[in-house]
Design a protein around this motif. Structure first.
Motif, short mmCIF file in Angstrom:
data_model
loop_
_atom_site.label_atom_id
_atom_site.label_comp_id
_atom_site.label_asym_id
_atom_site.label_seq_id
_atom_site.Cartn_x
_atom_site.Cartn_y
_atom_site.Cartn_z
N GLU A 135 0.87 -1.17 0.00
CA GLU A 135 0.00 0.00 0.00
C GLU A 135 0.91 1.22 0.00
O GLU A 135 1.75 1.36 0.88
N ASN A 136 0.77 2.06 -1.01
CA ASN A 136 1.56 3.28 -1.10
C ASN A 136 0.61 4.46 -1.24
O ASN A 136 -0.13 4.53 -2.23
N LEU A 137 0.63 5.35 -0.26
CA LEU A 137 -0.23 6.54 -0.28
C LEU A 137 -1.70 6.14 -0.48
O LEU A 137 -2.41 6.72 -1.30
N ALA A 138 -2.14 5.13 0.26
CA ALA A 138 -3.53 4.62 0.21
C ALA A 138 -3.91 4.07 -1.15
O ALA A 138 -5.08 4.06 -1.53
N TYR A 139 -2.93 3.59 -1.90
CA TYR A 139 -3.16 3.03 -3.22
C TYR A 139 -2.15 1.90 -3.42
O TYR A 139 -1.24 1.71 -2.61
N MET A 140 -2.31 1.14 -4.49
CA MET A 140 -1.34 0.08 -4.79
C MET A 140 0.00 0.70 -5.18
O MET A 140 0.08 1.87 -5.56
N ALA A 141 1.04 -0.10 -5.11
CA ALA A 141 2.37 0.35 -5.52
C ALA A 141 2.36 0.78 -6.98
O ALA A 141 1.63 0.22 -7.80
N GLY A 142 3.17 1.76 -7.31
CA GLY A 142 3.24 2.25 -8.68
C GLY A 142 3.61 1.16 -9.68
O GLY A 142 3.07 1.12 -10.79
N LEU A 143 4.51 0.26 -9.29
CA LEU A 143 4.90 -0.82 -10.21
C LEU A 143 3.76 -1.82 -10.40
O LEU A 143 3.63 -2.42 -11.47
N THR A 144 2.93 -1.99 -9.39
CA THR A 144 1.74 -2.84 -9.54
C THR A 144 0.78 -2.19 -10.53
O THR A 144 0.23 -2.85 -11.41
N LYS A 145 0.58 -0.91 -10.40
CA LYS A 145 -0.28 -0.17 -11.33
C LYS A 145 0.29 -0.25 -12.75
O LYS A 145 -0.45 -0.45 -13.72
N ASP A 146 1.61 -0.16 -12.87
CA ASP A 146 2.25 -0.28 -14.18
C ASP A 146 1.98 -1.65 -14.80
O ASP A 146 1.73 -1.75 -16.00
N PHE A 147 2.01 -2.71 -13.99
CA PHE A 147 1.67 -4.05 -14.47
C PHE A 147 0.29 -4.04 -15.11
O PHE A 147 0.10 -4.54 -16.22
N PHE A 148 -0.69 -3.47 -14.42
CA PHE A 148 -2.04 -3.41 -14.97
C PHE A 148 -2.10 -2.52 -16.21
O PHE A 148 -2.79 -2.85 -17.18
N ASP A 149 -1.40 -1.40 -16.19
CA ASP A 149 -1.38 -0.51 -17.36
C ASP A 149 -0.89 -1.25 -18.61
O ASP A 149 -1.43 -1.07 -19.70
N ARG A 150 0.14 -2.07 -18.46
CA ARG A 150 0.72 -2.77 -19.61
C ARG A 150 -0.08 -4.00 -20.02
O ARG A 150 -0.09 -4.37 -21.20
N CYS A 151 -0.72 -4.64 -19.07
CA CYS A 151 -1.36 -5.93 -19.36
C CYS A 151 -2.87 -5.85 -19.56
O CYS A 151 -3.46 -6.78 -20.12
N TYR A 152 -3.50 -4.79 -19.14
CA TYR A 152 -4.96 -4.71 -19.13
C TYR A 152 -5.58 -5.04 -20.50
O TYR A 152 -6.32 -6.00 -20.64
N TYR A 153 -5.29 -4.23 -21.48
CA TYR A 153 -5.94 -4.40 -22.78
C TYR A 153 -5.51 -5.67 -23.52
O TYR A 153 -6.36 -6.34 -24.13
N PRO A 154 -4.25 -6.07 -23.46
CA PRO A 154 -3.88 -7.31 -24.14
C PRO A 154 -4.55 -8.57 -23.58
O PRO A 154 -4.69 -9.56 -24.29
N VAL A 155 -4.98 -8.53 -22.31
CA VAL A 155 -5.60 -9.72 -21.72
C VAL A 155 -7.11 -9.58 -21.53
O VAL A 155 -7.79 -10.56 -21.22
N LEU A 156 -7.62 -8.38 -21.73
CA LEU A 156 -9.01 -8.06 -21.40
C LEU A 156 -10.02 -9.08 -21.92
O LEU A 156 -10.83 -9.61 -21.16
N ASP A 157 -10.02 -9.35 -23.19
CA ASP A 157 -11.02 -10.25 -23.78
C ASP A 157 -10.63 -11.72 -23.70
O ASP A 157 -11.45 -12.59 -24.00
N LYS A 158 -9.40 -11.99 -23.31
CA LYS A 158 -8.90 -13.36 -23.35
C LYS A 158 -8.86 -14.05 -21.99
O LYS A 158 -8.76 -15.27 -21.94
N LYS A 159 -8.91 -13.30 -20.90
CA LYS A 159 -8.74 -13.91 -19.57
C LYS A 159 -9.91 -13.61 -18.63
O LYS A 159 -9.76 -13.64 -17.41
N GLN A 160 -11.08 -13.38 -19.18
CA GLN A 160 -12.24 -13.16 -18.33
C GLN A 160 -12.48 -14.41 -17.49
O GLN A 160 -12.33 -15.53 -17.97
N GLY A 161 -12.81 -14.21 -16.23
CA GLY A 161 -13.03 -15.34 -15.32
C GLY A 161 -11.75 -15.87 -14.69
O GLY A 161 -11.80 -16.87 -13.96
N LEU A 162 -10.61 -15.23 -14.94
CA LEU A 162 -9.35 -15.69 -14.36
C LEU A 162 -9.45 -15.70 -12.84
O LEU A 162 -9.75 -14.68 -12.22
N PRO A 163 -9.22 -16.85 -12.19
CA PRO A 163 -9.22 -16.89 -10.73
C PRO A 163 -8.11 -15.98 -10.18
O PRO A 163 -6.97 -16.03 -10.65
#
Length: 154
Positions: A62-90
């Motif tokens: 938890e950084n400044l009441a939010y996730m770590a910047g590098l964690t956010k970067d992971f989502f920024d880079r991976c969100y759209y490439p996996v969006l339609d392909k990994k729905q329901g991912l546990p």
């Protein structure tokens, strides 16, 4: 049948958070389980890693009441490439929170709702001063997620 893959994406900038990442890896690699476990930092993780995974365990600070910047970067880079392909991912998460972890949890809920990932357990929020039991809790979370994936529950 080939083993299922559990991807652990762990932001571990300190010795204690490194203990948590190792506990997650060790818990998921329990000798009774036949699951391939991959541990990566957020900055190492690419969309292809998520696409190849059968489940994902995320560890963040938890950084400044939010996730770590590098964690956010992971989502920024991976969100759209996996969006339609990994729905329901546990999905499960542990948050190392010096404060209360609520802002981090909310942000992750928003992002993973957009991805349509399936939270298989409530967020594990490790609050306050470091306690050795945190590593045990993370290991149990990882082992539970790995067992569920191996059994086809998720």
């Amino acid at each position: 049948m080939s083993a299922k893959t559990l991807l652990i994406v762990a932001h571990a900038p300190s010795p204690n958070t490194q203990k948590l990442a190792q506990a997650a890896f060790d818990g998921a690699n329990h000798s009774d389980l036949d699951v391939t476990v991959i541990l990566k930092s957020p900055q190492e993780t690419q969309p292809g890693d998520v696409l190849a995974a059968d489940a994902l365990l995320l560890g963040t600070t938890e950084n400044l009441a939010y996730m770590a910047g590098l964690t956010k970067d992971f989502f920024d880079r991976c969100y759209y490439p996996v969006l339609d392909k990994k729905q329901g991912l546990p999905f499960a998460v542990y948050i190392r929170a010096g404060h209360d972890g609520i802002g981090t949890k909310r942000a992750l809920q928003t992002i993973t709702t957009g991805l349509r990932w399936e939270w298989v357990q409530q967020a594990l929020i490790l609050q306050g001063e470091w306690q050795d039991v945190f590593a045990e809790q993370v290991a149990e979370l990882a082992m539970t997620l790995a067992a569920g994936v191996e059994a086809g529950v998720y």
